[in-house]
Design an enzyme around this catalytic site. Structure first.
Site, mmCIF file in Angstrom:
data_model
loop_
_atom_site.group_PDB
_atom_site.id
_atom_site.type_symbol
_atom_site.label_atom_id
_atom_site.label_comp_id
_atom_site.label_asym_id
_atom_site.label_seq_id
_atom_site.Cartn_x
_atom_site.Cartn_y
_atom_site.Cartn_z
ATOM 1 N N LYS A 13 0.804 -1.323 0.079
ATOM 2 C CA LYS A 13 0.070 0.205 0.071
ATOM 3 C C LYS A 13 0.754 1.306 -0.008
ATOM 4 O O LYS A 13 2.015 1.435 0.121
ATOM 5 C CB LYS A 13 -0.947 0.111 1.322
ATOM 6 C CG LYS A 13 -1.836 -1.277 1.203
ATOM 7 C CD LYS A 13 -2.757 -1.204 2.236
ATOM 8 C CE LYS A 13 -3.619 -2.510 2.354
ATOM 9 N NZ LYS A 13 -4.792 -2.349 3.544
ATOM 10 N N TYR A 53 -12.899 -2.914 -2.703
ATOM 11 C CA TYR A 53 -13.388 -3.102 -1.466
ATOM 12 C C TYR A 53 -14.798 -3.075 -1.347
ATOM 13 O O TYR A 53 -15.438 -2.448 -0.406
ATOM 14 C CB TYR A 53 -12.767 -1.695 -0.883
ATOM 15 C CG TYR A 53 -11.192 -1.974 -0.437
ATOM 16 C CD1 TYR A 53 -10.663 -2.914 0.374
ATOM 17 C CD2 TYR A 53 -10.259 -0.883 -0.726
ATOM 18 C CE1 TYR A 53 -9.406 -3.266 0.913
ATOM 19 C CE2 TYR A 53 -8.961 -1.113 -0.350
ATOM 20 C CZ TYR A 53 -8.364 -2.024 0.438
ATOM 21 O OH TYR A 53 -7.170 -2.247 0.620
ATOM 22 N N PHE A 61 -15.392 4.070 7.392
ATOM 23 C CA PHE A 61 -13.817 4.404 6.794
ATOM 24 C C PHE A 61 -13.851 4.498 5.395
ATOM 25 O O PHE A 61 -12.636 4.456 4.978
ATOM 26 C CB PHE A 61 -13.134 3.541 7.716
ATOM 27 C CG PHE A 61 -13.133 2.093 7.456
ATOM 28 C CD1 PHE A 61 -12.678 1.250 6.306
ATOM 29 C CD2 PHE A 61 -13.818 1.253 8.633
ATOM 30 C CE1 PHE A 61 -12.898 -0.186 6.296
ATOM 31 C CE2 PHE A 61 -13.903 -0.097 8.237
ATOM 32 C CZ PHE A 61 -13.318 -0.578 7.228
ATOM 33 N N ARG A 89 -0.830 -14.985 4.701
ATOM 34 C CA ARG A 89 -1.706 -14.306 5.768
ATOM 35 C C ARG A 89 -0.898 -14.348 6.978
ATOM 36 O O ARG A 89 -1.096 -13.491 7.773
ATOM 37 C CB ARG A 89 -3.117 -15.027 5.666
ATOM 38 C CG ARG A 89 -3.995 -14.832 4.577
ATOM 39 C CD ARG A 89 -4.622 -13.286 4.279
ATOM 40 N NE ARG A 89 -5.562 -13.344 5.421
ATOM 41 C CZ ARG A 89 -6.323 -12.174 5.355
ATOM 42 N NH1 ARG A 89 -6.268 -11.323 4.327
ATOM 43 N NH2 ARG A 89 -7.172 -12.234 6.345
ATOM 44 N N THR A 95 -5.176 -7.132 10.715
ATOM 45 C CA THR A 95 -5.532 -6.149 10.175
ATOM 46 C C THR A 95 -4.722 -4.814 10.773
ATOM 47 O O THR A 95 -4.410 -3.984 10.335
ATOM 48 C CB THR A 95 -7.048 -5.788 10.023
ATOM 49 O OG1 THR A 95 -7.654 -6.971 9.227
ATOM 50 C CG2 THR A 95 -7.223 -4.630 9.494
ATOM 51 N N ARG A 106 2.978 -6.494 9.475
ATOM 52 C CA ARG A 106 2.213 -5.641 10.477
ATOM 53 C C ARG A 106 2.536 -5.409 11.740
ATOM 54 O O ARG A 106 2.684 -4.386 12.483
ATOM 55 C CB ARG A 106 0.574 -5.823 10.207
ATOM 56 C CG ARG A 106 0.332 -5.582 8.849
ATOM 57 C CD ARG A 106 -1.261 -6.055 8.609
ATOM 58 N NE ARG A 106 -1.892 -5.874 7.224
ATOM 59 C CZ ARG A 106 -3.066 -6.356 6.984
ATOM 60 N NH1 ARG A 106 -3.579 -7.171 7.575
ATOM 61 N NH2 ARG A 106 -3.492 -6.236 5.864
HETATM 62 P P1 CMP Z 1 -7.002 -4.930 4.491
HETATM 63 O O1 CMP Z 1 -7.614 -6.078 5.429
HETATM 64 O O2 CMP Z 1 -6.037 -5.281 3.461
HETATM 65 O O3 CMP Z 1 -8.488 -4.797 3.521
HETATM 66 C C1 CMP Z 1 -9.486 -3.680 4.307
HETATM 67 C C2 CMP Z 1 -8.914 -2.342 4.492
HETATM 68 O O4 CMP Z 1 -9.580 -1.497 5.221
HETATM 69 C C3 CMP Z 1 -7.826 -2.710 5.725
HETATM 70 O O5 CMP Z 1 -6.684 -3.548 5.280
HETATM 71 C C4 CMP Z 1 -7.371 -1.483 6.367
HETATM 72 O O6 CMP Z 1 -6.606 -0.754 5.425
HETATM 73 C C5 CMP Z 1 -8.855 -0.559 6.198
HETATM 74 N N1 CMP Z 1 -9.491 -0.862 7.529
HETATM 75 C C6 CMP Z 1 -9.935 -1.834 8.052
HETATM 76 N N2 CMP Z 1 -10.792 -1.516 9.265
HETATM 77 C C7 CMP Z 1 -10.531 -0.224 9.334
HETATM 78 C C8 CMP Z 1 -10.892 0.506 10.181
HETATM 79 N N3 CMP Z 1 -11.649 0.260 11.520
HETATM 80 N N4 CMP Z 1 -10.649 1.865 10.271
HETATM 81 C C9 CMP Z 1 -10.033 2.439 8.816
HETATM 82 N N5 CMP Z 1 -9.540 1.582 7.901
HETATM 83 C C10 CMP Z 1 -9.974 0.262 8.384
#
Ligand code: CMP
Length: 155
Positions: A13, A53, A61, A89, A95, A106
């Protein structure tokens, strides 16, 4: 039972590019033994992000997520390996960077959300769909790595 060779999509990203972490991220996947079969920079558009998405489109968000993902180009990468969707993964981590296990990408390098450095496909079905979304057939490569020529330890 023999392992199944899979392909998965990674997106490094904008924060990975902004923080000079592209090389570190690629290195982690290379060291694990995954094969890079596709690699390119992509400037994501609203249309691409709305498709990618789709499942987040009603989340509060969503607009912020789209703005973040368009801040700079991203690096799209297709990795190949036995059962690699799960392996990738595990290397990626949870996340939310603050909650991700130490040792994961991460967990070691991200604290922010949505700024969690990478996307990784979460299932075989999504991996196929996401690879098709971002890569053309002629941007994916079939080749043998040196370790694939030493298969004597496999059944
Ligand atoms: P990813 O899991 O790759 O795909 C969905 C993305 O949404 C996640 O990574 C984050 O970058 C973003 N994301 C997920 N949850 C939140 C949240 N609560 N607030 C802001 N961004 C989010």
């Amino acid at each position: 039972m023999a392992e199944v060779t899979e392909r998965t999509l990674i997106i490094c990203k904008p924060d990975a590019l902004q923080r000079n972490l592209m090389g570190e991220i690629i290195t982690r996947f290379e060291r694990k033994g995954l094969k890079i079969v596709g690699l390119k920079m992509i400037q994501l558009s609203d249309v691409m992000l709305e498709e990618h998405y789709e499942h987040h489109k009603d989340k509060p968000f969503f607009d912020g997520l789209k703005r973040y993902m368009k801040q700079s180009p991203v690096l799209g990468m297709v990795l190949e390996g036995d059962e690699c969707i799960n392996a990738v993964r595990l290397i990626t981590g949870a996340t939310k960077g603050a909650e991700a296990d130490a040792g994961t990408i991460r967990g070691d390098m991200a604290m922010a959300t949505p700024g969690n450095l990478i996307h990784a496909s979460d299932s075989l079905e999504n991996a196929k769909m996401e690879i098709e979304r971002f890569f053309k057939e002629d941007e994916l490569f079939d080749y043998k790595k040196i370790d694939e020529t030493f298969l004597y330890w496999r059944d």
